[in-house]
Enzyme design. Structure first.
Site, mmCIF file in Angstrom:
data_model
loop_
_atom_site.group_PDB
_atom_site.id
_atom_site.type_symbol
_atom_site.label_atom_id
_atom_site.label_comp_id
_atom_site.label_asym_id
_atom_site.label_seq_id
_atom_site.Cartn_x
_atom_site.Cartn_y
_atom_site.Cartn_z
ATOM 1 N N LYS A 1 5.352 24.631 -19.473
ATOM 2 C CA LYS A 1 7.065 24.332 -19.509
ATOM 3 C C LYS A 1 7.335 24.600 -21.030
ATOM 4 C CE LYS A 1 7.255 20.302 -22.214
ATOM 5 N NZ LYS A 1 8.063 20.187 -22.709
ATOM 6 N N ASP B 1 3.745 20.491 -15.246
ATOM 7 C CA ASP B 1 4.460 19.216 -15.985
ATOM 8 C C ASP B 1 3.687 18.171 -16.177
ATOM 9 O OD1 ASP B 1 5.907 16.865 -17.047
ATOM 10 O OD2 ASP B 1 7.533 17.413 -15.300
ATOM 11 N N HIS B 2 2.703 18.181 -17.786
ATOM 12 C CA HIS B 2 1.521 16.907 -17.505
ATOM 13 C C HIS B 2 1.716 15.808 -17.652
ATOM 14 C CE1 HIS B 2 3.802 17.269 -21.780
ATOM 15 N NE2 HIS B 2 2.837 15.604 -21.937
ATOM 16 N N HIS C 1 10.156 16.471 -17.583
ATOM 17 C CA HIS C 1 9.521 15.086 -17.228
ATOM 18 C C HIS C 1 10.212 13.881 -16.808
ATOM 19 C CE1 HIS C 1 6.606 17.227 -19.444
ATOM 20 N NE2 HIS C 1 7.289 16.922 -20.854
#
Length: 510
Positions: free
Chosen positions: A170, A199-200, A262
């Site tokens: 991202k 998206d961690h 997120h």
């Protein structure tokens, strides 16, 4: 059977390791950058330490830095020693980095990709067959399109005998138009099945546990709707400032940095319908339905649905700290938001009428990321005579950080002769329940990319649907650039955040 002396298996590890993994060559673009140093290389080490990587695994680094392969191996070892969540085992570290390769050069230089092609062929020949290829784009967003086009130009984007996947960090665009354009250009070269937009947050165990709480427990599903749920609050608060990120953050702001990706992803997991199966496309299709059910704010409604703020001087961790515009390299007239609060509604059968509040910011009272689901109050006042003050709505709280876990508040009687009620908590923490800290998010996501498991990676239509919600807010703020409400560092945020709350609601204390 297990007895007192029997070693207990760790189900947390058991869930993501020990599955067959195809031999793979992983190439990291931006291999000497901050993300690679702090997250990616330590994650690879921990996967290697746990025996999760394929037996034949090759690492290739690509970056602007002019250094030799040997120098890259030495630097990578130092970064892993510094940032790994577990103290490195030197033989494991040596095995991981012993055959690592490094290519120095600019991403617009064709010779870099010719060298990559040659390295891939050499590694395939050594293995006696084709290896799967993962290209991880850990670079500035400006290079995403260029790198993907170069992979296509030099025949690195496809293989008739092995899988080729591209992981893209991202932010994926800075608005809807950019996201659509980037999707088009990436998908001109690659199939959607090859693209892993990372998206961690989705790699965190508690995020995934949200699905388990919802769909593996008959206790919750019957009440997971507008008839029983009063409101939802999703908070992602940080007690730190922007640090050295001024060049990025002042162009992004809190809405782009956390809400668009997120926090909206957390919302979709909270609100999605049960998928037919937990396959990647089935899960992602249900998430997209949630995003499409959110009515985007309009120019007229933004003021009542979205609030922004910017931190000023204050105290954090017992020390005096400067405000945002006093931070190094931040323009003195910056109107970039470091705090935002939104009220959204999922306009479908399950959720219509339930306000969902999103709140994020820098330099707040403490670091916490949580999802709080508040149920409607009990419909009678049986305890009014003596203990009504203690009767509060039940609340389910999933904490993502700092301590991953789940808690449920209940009303219980205080010991004594009178019927007095007090809220109490039922709680579990990952570290105590599973006798282990949960793996880093990047460990899970890198391993999923190597396996070809795309469930935790947003699809192109998800990304565009997220921007569709945020674009009107960004446009309204750009048209009315100030003044931006200020809040003291170390506080709960600007008082204006209360303006988005429905009557009778209040923000949870951080």
């Amino acid at each position: 059977m297990s007895g007192p002396g029997t070693a207990q298996a760790n189900p947390l590890i058991e869930g993501i390791e020990r599955l067959p993994v195809h031999p793979t060559t992983l190439t990291i673009f931006g291999a000497t950058g901050d993300l690679a140093q702090r997250k990616l290389l330590p994650a690879l080490y921990n996967l290697a330490h746990d025996g999760s990587l394929p037996e034949r695994f090759n690492l290739v680094g690509v970056s602007f830095d002019d250094r030799s392969t040997e120098a890259f191996r030495d630097s990578a070892a130092e970064w892993i020693r510094q940032y790994s969540r577990t103290p490195p085992d030197e033989p494991v570290l040596a095995t991981l980095l012993g055959n690592a390769q490094y290519v120095a050069g600019s991403f617009d230089d064709g010779s870099v990709f010719e060298r990559l092609a040659a390295i891939s062929k050499e590694l395939d020949d050594e293995a006696g067959g084709p290896l799967n290829r993962i290209y991880y784009l850990s670079t500035a967003p400006a290079f995403f399109e260029l790198i993907v086009e170069q992979l296509g130009r030099y025949d690195l984007s496809r293989s008739s005998e092995a899988e080729v996947r591209v992981v893209i960090e991202k932010p994926f665009g800075t608005n809807l138009a950019e996201a659509r354009a980037l999707n088009r250009r990436v998908l001109d070269v690659l199939d959607e099945t090859q693209v892993y937009r990372i998206d961690h947050y989705l790699g965190k165990e508690t995020v995934q546990n949200l699905l388990a709480v919802r769909f593996a427990n008959g206790l919750f599903e019957p009440i997971w709707n507008r008839n029983y749920i009063d409101s939802v609050q999703i908070t992602a608060a940080e007690d730190v400032g922007i640090g050295r990120r001024a060049s990025y953050y002042d162009k992004a702001g809190a809405l782009r940095d956390l809400v668009q990706n997120h926090m909206l992803q957390l919302l979709t997991l909270l609100c999605m319908e049960p998928p037919v199966s937990f396959s990647a496309d089935e899960v992602r299709t249900e998430k997209v339905k949630v995003l499409h059910a959110i009515v985007p704010p309009t120019a007229e409604t933004v003021a009542s649905l979205a609030v922004r703020g910017q931190y000023g001087p204050g105290s954090a961790g017992g020390e005096d700290v400067v405000g945002y515009i006093e931070e190094p390299n931040v323009p003195a007239d910056s109107t970039t938001e470091t705090f935002t609060a939104l009220r959204l509604e999922v306009d479908n059968w399950r959720w219509a009428g339930v306000p969902i509040y999103l709140r994020t910011g820098k330099r707040l009272a403490r670091k916490v990321t949580e999802i709080a689901v508040t149920l409607k109050p009990v419909p009678h006042v049986a305890f009014a005579a003596e203990g009504a003050a203690g009767v509060r709505p039940n609340e389910l709280v999933l904490t993502l950080q700092p301590n991953e876990g789940v808690s449920l508040s209940l009303g219980a009687k205080i010991p004594g002769t009178r019927m007095r009620i007090q809220p109490v908590k039922m709680e579990f923490l990952y570290g105590t329940s599973f006798l282990s800290a949960s793996p880093e998010a990047y460990e899970r996501l890198i391993l999923d990319a190597i396996r070809g498991e795309a469930t935790l990676f947003p699809r192109s239509d998800e990304v565009e649907a997220q921007w569709r919600i945020c674009d009107p807010i960004l446009e309204a703020w750009a048209a009315d650039p100030g003044p931006v409400p200020r809040y003291s560092a170390g506080s709960q945020g600007p008082v204006e955040a209360d303006d988005v709350l429905a009557p009778g609601h209040r923000w949870r204390a951080m």
